[in-house]
Write a protein that holds these residues in place. Structure first.
Motif, PDB file in Angstrom:
ATOM      1  N   LEU A   1       0.834  -1.188   0.000  1.00 56.83           N
ATOM      2  CA  LEU A   1       0.000   0.000   0.000  1.00 56.83           C
ATOM      3  C   LEU A   1       0.876   1.247   0.000  1.00 56.83           C
ATOM      4  CD1 LEU A   1      -2.943   0.874   0.093  1.00 56.83           C
ATOM      5  CD2 LEU A   1      -2.783   0.897   2.575  1.00 56.83           C
ATOM      6  N   SER A   2       0.482   2.246  -0.778  1.00 57.54           N
ATOM      7  CA  SER A   2       1.274   3.474  -0.890  1.00 57.54           C
ATOM      8  C   SER A   2       1.025   4.372   0.319  1.00 57.54           C
ATOM      9  CB  SER A   2       0.935   4.213  -2.184  1.00 57.54           C
ATOM     10  OG  SER A   2      -0.459   4.426  -2.286  1.00 57.54           O
TER      11      SER A   2
ATOM     12  N   THR B   1       1.061  -7.185 -16.360  1.00 58.50           N
ATOM     13  CA  THR B   1       1.148  -5.741 -16.522  1.00 58.50           C
ATOM     14  C   THR B   1       1.111  -5.111 -15.132  1.00 58.50           C
ATOM     15  OG1 THR B   1      -1.245  -5.424 -16.607  1.00 58.50           O
ATOM     16  CG2 THR B   1      -0.111  -5.863 -18.714  1.00 58.50           C
ATOM     17  N   ALA B   2       1.488  -3.856 -15.045  1.00 59.09           N
ATOM     18  CA  ALA B   2       1.412  -3.148 -13.764  1.00 59.09           C
ATOM     19  C   ALA B   2      -0.034  -3.135 -13.272  1.00 59.09           C
ATOM     20  CB  ALA B   2       1.950  -1.732 -13.909  1.00 59.09           C
ATOM     21  N   TRP B   3      -0.983  -2.959 -14.198  1.00 64.09           N
ATOM     22  CA  TRP B   3      -2.392  -2.935 -13.825  1.00 64.09           C
ATOM     23  C   TRP B   3      -2.820  -4.281 -13.232  1.00 64.09           C
ATOM     24  CZ3 TRP B   3      -6.793  -5.611 -15.238  1.00 64.09           C
ATOM     25  CH2 TRP B   3      -7.993  -5.058 -14.809  1.00 64.09           C
ATOM     26  N   GLU B   4      -2.380  -5.396 -13.844  1.00 68.41           N
ATOM     27  CA  GLU B   4      -2.742  -6.726 -13.326  1.00 68.41           C
ATOM     28  C   GLU B   4      -2.202  -6.936 -11.914  1.00 68.41           C
ATOM     29  OE1 GLU B   4      -2.978  -9.354 -17.445  1.00 68.41           O
ATOM     30  OE2 GLU B   4      -1.023  -8.958 -16.534  1.00 68.41           O
TER      31      GLU B   4
ATOM     32  N   GLY C   1      -3.113  -7.098  -6.119  1.00 69.13           N
ATOM     33  CA  GLY C   1      -2.781  -6.564  -4.805  1.00 69.13           C
ATOM     34  C   GLY C   1      -3.988  -6.114  -4.013  1.00 69.13           C
ATOM     35  N   ARG C   2      -5.025  -5.689  -4.697  1.00 66.27           N
ATOM     36  CA  ARG C   2      -6.245  -5.254  -3.998  1.00 66.27           C
ATOM     37  C   ARG C   2      -6.909  -6.401  -3.246  1.00 66.27           C
ATOM     38  NH1 ARG C   2      -9.846  -1.590  -7.754  1.00 66.27           N
ATOM     39  NH2 ARG C   2     -10.719  -1.134  -5.731  1.00 66.27           N
ATOM     40  N   ARG C   3      -6.573  -7.625  -3.585  1.00 68.41           N
ATOM     41  CA  ARG C   3      -7.174  -8.788  -2.914  1.00 68.41           C
ATOM     42  C   ARG C   3      -6.523  -9.095  -1.575  1.00 68.41           C
ATOM     43  NH1 ARG C   3      -7.669 -12.664  -8.237  1.00 68.41           N
ATOM     44  NH2 ARG C   3      -8.742 -11.106  -9.470  1.00 68.41           N
ATOM     45  N   PHE C   4      -5.435  -8.401  -1.270  1.00 73.34           N
ATOM     46  CA  PHE C   4      -4.685  -8.656  -0.040  1.00 73.34           C
ATOM     47  C   PHE C   4      -4.595  -7.380   0.783  1.00 73.34           C
ATOM     48  CE2 PHE C   4      -3.209 -11.553  -3.315  1.00 73.34           C
ATOM     49  CZ  PHE C   4      -3.376 -12.769  -2.682  1.00 73.34           C
ATOM     50  N   PRO C   5      -5.649  -7.060   1.533  1.00 71.72           N
ATOM     51  CA  PRO C   5      -5.638  -5.805   2.290  1.00 71.72           C
ATOM     52  C   PRO C   5      -4.537  -5.808   3.351  1.00 71.72           C
ATOM     53  CG  PRO C   5      -7.522  -7.145   2.911  1.00 71.72           C
ATOM     54  CD  PRO C   5      -6.856  -7.841   1.758  1.00 71.72           C
TER      55      PRO C   5
END
Length: 186
Positions: free
Chosen positions: A28-29, A154-157, A162-166
């Motif tokens: 996370l940024s 890809t960076a998007w993939e 990553g959104r699946r791992f809070p």
């Protein structure tokens, strides 16, 4: 400046790109409070939300930002680096043969002893059990099926994966910016 009541590392800020999406989902940024305060003074970010906590100097007081947005958009179009973490992330932190998530390592689909390269197209995440069972053979020879063929993401993939791992810690002010497009319960 001085922070009261908590260690400075306890006040990170979520960093959003100029389009109000996080620069990165996994990891996370977030920036430490010192970097965020500096960015505010340099006018590189807009403060979207703040903590109750303040930083103070003899002549200044400021509530610590909890969410900031970059004033200039940062393009996210560079290809992802071939790293251990990114391979695990691409494969969802699960074995490419059995989906187990314990004792993860790498497997060369075409073994190195047969000219297989260490590259996005030949490396998969494997649990120790499957990696040992496969040994120096191809999946076909070992009678093991890949659940998905390895490929450079890809960076998007990677961001979507990553959104699946809070993360372990989410401040309440961050939630709207991380999961704004998640389907709501009826």
């Amino acid at each position: 400046m001085q922070v009261l009541d908590r260690a400075p590392s306890g006040w990170p800020a979520l960093v959003l790109n100029a389009d109000f999406r996080p620069l990165s989902y996994y990891p996370l940024s977030v920036w430490p409070w010192q970097d965020v305060v500096k960015a505010v003074f340099l006018e590189r970010v807009e403060v979207i939300s703040t903590y109750e906590q303040e930083v103070r100097s003899p002549s200044f007081a400021m509530r610590l930002p909890s969410v900031v947005c970059l004033k200039e958009y940062v393009a996210q179009d560079r290809p992802p680096a071939f790293t251990r973490f990114n391979v695990f992330l691409r494969d969802g932190f699960a074995c490419a043969y059995c989906r187990r998530a314990e004792d993860l390592t790498f497997d060369h689909v075409i073994p190195r002893s047969r000219g297989g390269r260490t590259s996005w197209g030949n490396i998969v995440t494997a649990c120790s059990r499957c990696n040992l069972a496969k040994g120096g053979r191809t999946p076909e020879e070992a009678r093991m099926s890949l659940l998905r063929r390895p490929a450079r993401p890809t960076a998007w993939e990677l961001q979507e994966q990553g959104r699946r791992f809070p993360p372990n810690h989410l401040h309440q002010s961050w939630v709207d910016y991380l999961y704004w497009d998640v389907e709501l319960d009826p």
